[in-house]
Design a protein around this motif. Structure first.
Motif, PDB file in Angstrom:
ATOM      1  N   ILE A 152       0.881  -1.188   0.060  1.00  0.00           N
ATOM      2  CA  ILE A 152      -0.005  -0.048   0.018  1.00  0.00           C
ATOM      3  C   ILE A 152       0.856   0.839  -0.078  1.00  0.00           C
ATOM      4  O   ILE A 152       0.300   2.337  -0.306  1.00  0.00           O
ATOM      5  CB  ILE A 152      -1.124   0.010   1.411  1.00  0.00           C
ATOM      6  CG1 ILE A 152      -2.004   1.019   1.102  1.00  0.00           C
ATOM      7  CG2 ILE A 152      -0.154   0.371   2.321  1.00  0.00           C
ATOM      8  CD1 ILE A 152      -3.224   0.824   2.178  1.00  0.00           C
ATOM      9  N   GLY A 153       2.154   1.136   0.281  1.00  0.00           N
ATOM     10  CA  GLY A 153       2.901   2.264   0.482  1.00  0.00           C
ATOM     11  C   GLY A 153       4.405   1.803   0.434  1.00  0.00           C
ATOM     12  O   GLY A 153       4.873   0.806   0.714  1.00  0.00           O
ATOM     13  N   SER A 154       5.369   3.073  -0.112  1.00  0.00           N
ATOM     14  CA  SER A 154       6.728   2.729   0.017  1.00  0.00           C
ATOM     15  C   SER A 154       7.169   3.995   1.224  1.00  0.00           C
ATOM     16  O   SER A 154       7.170   4.956   1.160  1.00  0.00           O
ATOM     17  CB  SER A 154       7.206   2.975  -1.170  1.00  0.00           C
ATOM     18  OG  SER A 154       8.748   3.071  -1.093  1.00  0.00           O
ATOM     19  N   MET A 155       8.248   3.274   2.148  1.00  0.00           N
ATOM     20  CA  MET A 155       8.389   4.297   3.231  1.00  0.00           C
ATOM     21  C   MET A 155       9.931   4.645   2.857  1.00  0.00           C
ATOM     22  O   MET A 155      10.814   3.791   2.723  1.00  0.00           O
ATOM     23  CB  MET A 155       8.260   3.524   4.515  1.00  0.00           C
ATOM     24  CG  MET A 155       8.667   4.309   5.722  1.00  0.00           C
ATOM     25  SD  MET A 155       7.637   3.665   7.112  1.00  0.00           S
ATOM     26  CE  MET A 155       8.310   1.939   7.314  1.00  0.00           C
ATOM     27  N   TYR A 156      10.306   5.771   3.547  1.00  0.00           N
ATOM     28  CA  TYR A 156      11.809   6.275   3.499  1.00  0.00           C
ATOM     29  C   TYR A 156      11.999   7.378   4.704  1.00  0.00           C
ATOM     30  O   TYR A 156      10.955   7.873   5.108  1.00  0.00           O
ATOM     31  CB  TYR A 156      12.107   6.794   2.240  1.00  0.00           C
ATOM     32  CG  TYR A 156      13.617   7.363   1.977  1.00  0.00           C
ATOM     33  CD1 TYR A 156      14.541   6.086   1.731  1.00  0.00           C
ATOM     34  CD2 TYR A 156      13.944   8.527   2.342  1.00  0.00           C
ATOM     35  CE1 TYR A 156      15.856   6.510   1.555  1.00  0.00           C
ATOM     36  CE2 TYR A 156      15.188   8.769   1.916  1.00  0.00           C
ATOM     37  CZ  TYR A 156      16.148   7.737   1.927  1.00  0.00           C
ATOM     38  OH  TYR A 156      17.573   7.954   1.650  1.00  0.00           O
ATOM     39  N   THR A 157      13.076   7.358   5.220  1.00  0.00           N
ATOM     40  CA  THR A 157      13.477   8.371   6.287  1.00  0.00           C
ATOM     41  C   THR A 157      14.748   9.172   5.942  1.00  0.00           C
ATOM     42  O   THR A 157      15.667   8.771   5.391  1.00  0.00           O
ATOM     43  CB  THR A 157      13.688   7.656   7.432  1.00  0.00           C
ATOM     44  OG1 THR A 157      12.350   7.007   8.132  1.00  0.00           O
ATOM     45  CG2 THR A 157      13.869   8.840   8.829  1.00  0.00           C
ATOM     46  N   THR A 158      14.447  10.615   5.749  1.00  0.00           N
ATOM     47  CA  THR A 158      15.502  11.552   5.508  1.00  0.00           C
ATOM     48  C   THR A 158      15.969  12.324   6.700  1.00  0.00           C
ATOM     49  O   THR A 158      15.218  12.558   7.352  1.00  0.00           O
ATOM     50  CB  THR A 158      15.212  12.158   4.161  1.00  0.00           C
ATOM     51  OG1 THR A 158      16.545  12.783   3.708  1.00  0.00           O
ATOM     52  CG2 THR A 158      14.154  13.248   4.388  1.00  0.00           C
ATOM     53  N   HIS A 159      17.003  13.128   6.603  1.00  0.00           N
ATOM     54  CA  HIS A 159      17.471  14.089   7.307  1.00  0.00           C
ATOM     55  C   HIS A 159      17.423  15.555   6.707  1.00  0.00           C
ATOM     56  O   HIS A 159      17.816  15.569   5.786  1.00  0.00           O
ATOM     57  CB  HIS A 159      18.865  13.662   7.963  1.00  0.00           C
ATOM     58  CG  HIS A 159      18.815  12.371   8.790  1.00  0.00           C
ATOM     59  ND1 HIS A 159      18.832  12.545  10.174  1.00  0.00           N
ATOM     60  CD2 HIS A 159      18.538  11.114   8.461  1.00  0.00           C
ATOM     61  CE1 HIS A 159      19.008  11.317  10.797  1.00  0.00           C
ATOM     62  NE2 HIS A 159      18.971  10.366   9.724  1.00  0.00           N
ATOM     63  N   ILE A 160      17.097  16.435   7.596  1.00  0.00           N
ATOM     64  CA  ILE A 160      16.823  18.083   7.370  1.00  0.00           C
ATOM     65  C   ILE A 160      17.794  18.517   8.163  1.00  0.00           C
ATOM     66  O   ILE A 160      18.008  18.564   9.347  1.00  0.00           O
ATOM     67  CB  ILE A 160      15.677  18.413   7.611  1.00  0.00           C
ATOM     68  CG1 ILE A 160      14.554  17.558   6.939  1.00  0.00           C
ATOM     69  CG2 ILE A 160      15.609  19.978   6.971  1.00  0.00           C
ATOM     70  CD1 ILE A 160      14.668  17.718   5.290  1.00  0.00           C
ATOM     71  N   PRO A 161      19.210  18.927   7.664  1.00  0.00           N
ATOM     72  CA  PRO A 161      19.957  19.630   8.455  1.00  0.00           C
ATOM     73  C   PRO A 161      19.557  21.079   9.114  1.00  0.00           C
ATOM     74  O   PRO A 161      18.661  21.797   8.930  1.00  0.00           O
ATOM     75  CB  PRO A 161      21.243  20.349   7.598  1.00  0.00           C
ATOM     76  CG  PRO A 161      20.446  20.345   6.068  1.00  0.00           C
ATOM     77  CD  PRO A 161      19.425  19.396   6.231  1.00  0.00           C
ATOM     78  N   ILE A 162      20.053  21.141  10.432  1.00  0.00           N
ATOM     79  CA  ILE A 162      19.529  22.245  11.384  1.00  0.00           C
ATOM     80  C   ILE A 162      20.815  22.951  12.043  1.00  0.00           C
ATOM     81  O   ILE A 162      21.983  22.523  12.022  1.00  0.00           O
ATOM     82  CB  ILE A 162      18.789  21.858  12.317  1.00  0.00           C
ATOM     83  CG1 ILE A 162      19.356  20.726  13.394  1.00  0.00           C
ATOM     84  CG2 ILE A 162      17.298  21.243  11.960  1.00  0.00           C
ATOM     85  CD1 ILE A 162      18.380  20.444  14.517  1.00  0.00           C
ATOM     86  N   ILE A 163      20.585  24.171  12.456  1.00  0.00           N
ATOM     87  CA  ILE A 163      21.684  24.725  13.440  1.00  0.00           C
ATOM     88  C   ILE A 163      21.674  24.153  14.604  1.00  0.00           C
ATOM     89  O   ILE A 163      20.633  23.601  15.096  1.00  0.00           O
ATOM     90  CB  ILE A 163      21.227  26.108  13.454  1.00  0.00           C
ATOM     91  CG1 ILE A 163      21.445  26.934  12.128  1.00  0.00           C
ATOM     92  CG2 ILE A 163      22.619  26.835  14.179  1.00  0.00           C
ATOM     93  CD1 ILE A 163      20.958  28.451  11.961  1.00  0.00           C
ATOM     94  N   ALA A 164      22.877  23.940  15.135  1.00  0.00           N
ATOM     95  CA  ALA A 164      23.011  23.192  16.551  1.00  0.00           C
ATOM     96  C   ALA A 164      21.759  23.858  17.406  1.00  0.00           C
ATOM     97  O   ALA A 164      22.056  24.997  17.761  1.00  0.00           O
ATOM     98  CB  ALA A 164      24.483  23.275  16.867  1.00  0.00           C
ATOM     99  N   PRO A 165      21.255  23.137  18.185  1.00  0.00           N
ATOM    100  CA  PRO A 165      20.393  23.768  19.155  1.00  0.00           C
ATOM    101  C   PRO A 165      20.847  23.946  20.525  1.00  0.00           C
ATOM    102  O   PRO A 165      21.892  23.354  20.405  1.00  0.00           O
ATOM    103  CB  PRO A 165      19.150  22.609  19.388  1.00  0.00           C
ATOM    104  CG  PRO A 165      19.906  21.243  19.151  1.00  0.00           C
ATOM    105  CD  PRO A 165      21.005  21.575  17.922  1.00  0.00           C
TER     106      PRO A 165
END
Length: 524
Positions: free
Chosen positions: A309-322
């Protein structure tokens, strides 16, 4: 031989009291010498020598005693002088400490009095400012009313120059804000602006842009005030989409649209919030009924695997150090690969055969592996409630094999059947990877660290996912130069098989693919 007399028992000698010894030596020194015998010559010769020697020895002893007495007297005087100076110094210190305390008390009272008067002055200034502000508002309102009356009077009397002057008086309201150029946006908003250039600027055609403005009009529209005109809905939406599409700093966005930097930042957050609140429920929907059957049919036609029913993937979004929980957002794999400290948040998404998101989970720290992000998502809760029975969601090797998650074989020395299965799983997984690549390529703000605060970032990323779905559903083509190469590291979970029945089902699917001629020959 002389000996010191014993001191009286009722008055013991002090360690540093030399008065007794001084008086004794002084008395000894002052004592008259012994009288020589009246008839010195009558004495025997030996006795005369003894008496002469005793006299010389006594004289020498008296001199020594006198010298010692002088030394002890000097020492006593020095001690007495030191004691006097110490007492004077202690007295001076006490006087200085008393003066310091008194001065500090006076200064504290003076400062408190000064602050009290200063607070009273500020209160008076605030009252004066409020009064002056209200007067200015009344004067401005009177001026606007007078200008409007003059304009109507000039129109009635057909006085062209007067009407022109009234119109220029009406435009003087723009003096309340800084004069900025809006030439670029006015040119883009003109109907004669080329469609291809508009699509290149905003990642969508004019018709799609108009659809979004119509959907968000009621949520982002503002009313004109007496001092200035409200920013139009189209310009508000354009600021947000341009910022998401290009990732330009707010300083450049401000110059391009002729608005203030803080205004642009506020517009981006307002429009993204409206997109997530109004458009996400409409354009990001989990398939059910006919939509689920259609998705399963398309996936089976592409891979030969049923009930996907679906294809799944996980990606990363860069952020400034919290500023808080820095270790939780530290992305060790990206840091090791790029040799540069990296912090990120995760975005997990499930897409249909067309690359449209049907479920997203945004905002978990970048140090979490894919299987932990899955366990924290609403999708996992939906599956635990039994809503995903008899269906598969295809994931990468970073996810565990479960009753509803189908992943490739990861152990060594695979058989031909397992190789064929991994090849077909890869074709389904490629749909999700390409969807995320188009998401990041179309909305460049997701490729680099942004100025948005960490708590506001999930709203912005959610808006990008909604806009991606709108563009995909309306078949908006991407420019070739916007293609993005997706790079995300996958880690095989420690417990990669969490269901024995799922493992048997995977083996049956792999066997059917190979023996029904659906596996192809790429694995050879």
């Amino acid at each position: 031989m002389n000996s010191f007399p014993a001191a009286a028992p009722t008055q013991p000698l002090l360690e540093d009291d030399f008065s007794f010894y001084i008086s004794f030596f002084q008395d000894s020194a002052a004592a008259p010498p012994a009288s020589p015998p009246t008839s010195f010559c009558d004495m025997p010769k030996g006795r005369r020598r003894r008496e002469a020697g005793a006299s010389a020895s006594g004289e020498e002893k008296r001199k020594k005693r006198k010298t010692i007495a002088n030394l002890l007297t000097s020492i006593a005087a020095i001690d007495a002088q030191d004691e006097s100076e110490r007492r004077e110094s202690d007295e001076d210190s006490r006087r200085e400490l008393s003066l310091l305390k008194e001065n500090h008390h006076r200064k504290a009272e003076a400062m408190l009095d000064y602050y009290s008067r200063l607070e009273d002055n500020f209160s008076a200034l605030d009252d004066d400012a409020d009064t002056l502000r209200s007067k200015r508002v009344r004067v401005a309102a009177s001026a606007v009313a007078a200008a409007a009356a003059a304009a109507s009077a000039s129109v009635e009397s057909d006085a062209g120059p007067a009407a022109s002057a009234a119109g220029s008086g009406h435009q003087q309201r723009r003096l309340w804000v800084k004069d900025r150029s809006r030439a670029w946006w006015d040119r883009c908003n003109h109907p004669d602006f080329p469609e291809a250039e508009f699509r290149r600027s905003f990642r969508m055609g004019r018709a799609t842009f108009d659809l979004i403005c119509e959907e968000l009009g009621s949520a982002v529209a503002k009313e004109d005030t007496m001092l200035r005109a409200a920013i139009p809905v189209r310009q508000r939406v354009a600021v947000c989409i341009w910022r998401l599409a290009t990732g330009e700093p707010l300083r450049l966005v401000s110059k391009r649209f002729g608005l203030g930097i803080s205004t642009c930042h506020k517009l981006v957050l307002e429009v993204c919030t409206a997109i997530k609140a109004l458009l996400m429920p409409k354009f990001v929907q989990w398939p059910d009924g006919a939509a689920a059957a259609e998705a399963k049919s398309h996936f089976e036609a592409a891979s030969g695997i049923p009930n996907v029913i679906g294809s799944m993937y996980t990606t990363h979004i860069p952020i400034i150090a919290p500023k808080i929980s820095v270790a939780a957002y530290f992305n060790r794999r990206h840091t090791e690969r790029n040799q540069k400290t990296s912090y990120s948040i995760t975005v997990q998404g499930v897409v249909n055969p067309d690359g449209v998101f049907t479920d997203v989970c945004i905002g978990w720290p970048g140090s979490m592996p894919d299987d932990q992000v899955l366990e924290k998502s609403a999708l996992y809760q939906r599956a635990a409630a039994g809503m995903l029975k008899n269906t598969w969601i295809v994931g990468s090797s970073g996810y565990p094999l479960m009753d509803w998650v189908l992943v490739p074989y990861t152990h060594q020395n695979l058989t031909w059947t397992q190789h064929a299965f991994n090849e077909k799983i890869g074709e389904v997984q490629r749909i999700a990877r390409e969807a995320f690549a188009r998401l990041k390529g179309r909305w460049t703000c997701l490729q680099k660290r942004t100025e948005v605060k960490l708590q506001d970032l999930p709203v912005v990323i959610g808006a990008c996912c909604v806009l991606h779905n709108i563009c995909e559903l309306r078949k908006e083509e991407m420019e070739p130069d916007l293609k993005y190469e997706l790079v995300d590291d996958e880690m095989v979970p420690e417990n990669s098989i969490r269901s024995v029945s799922a493992s048997q089902a995977r083996d049956n699917i792999a066997h059917n693919l190979l023996h029904h001629g659906l596996a192809g020959t790429a694995f050879f």
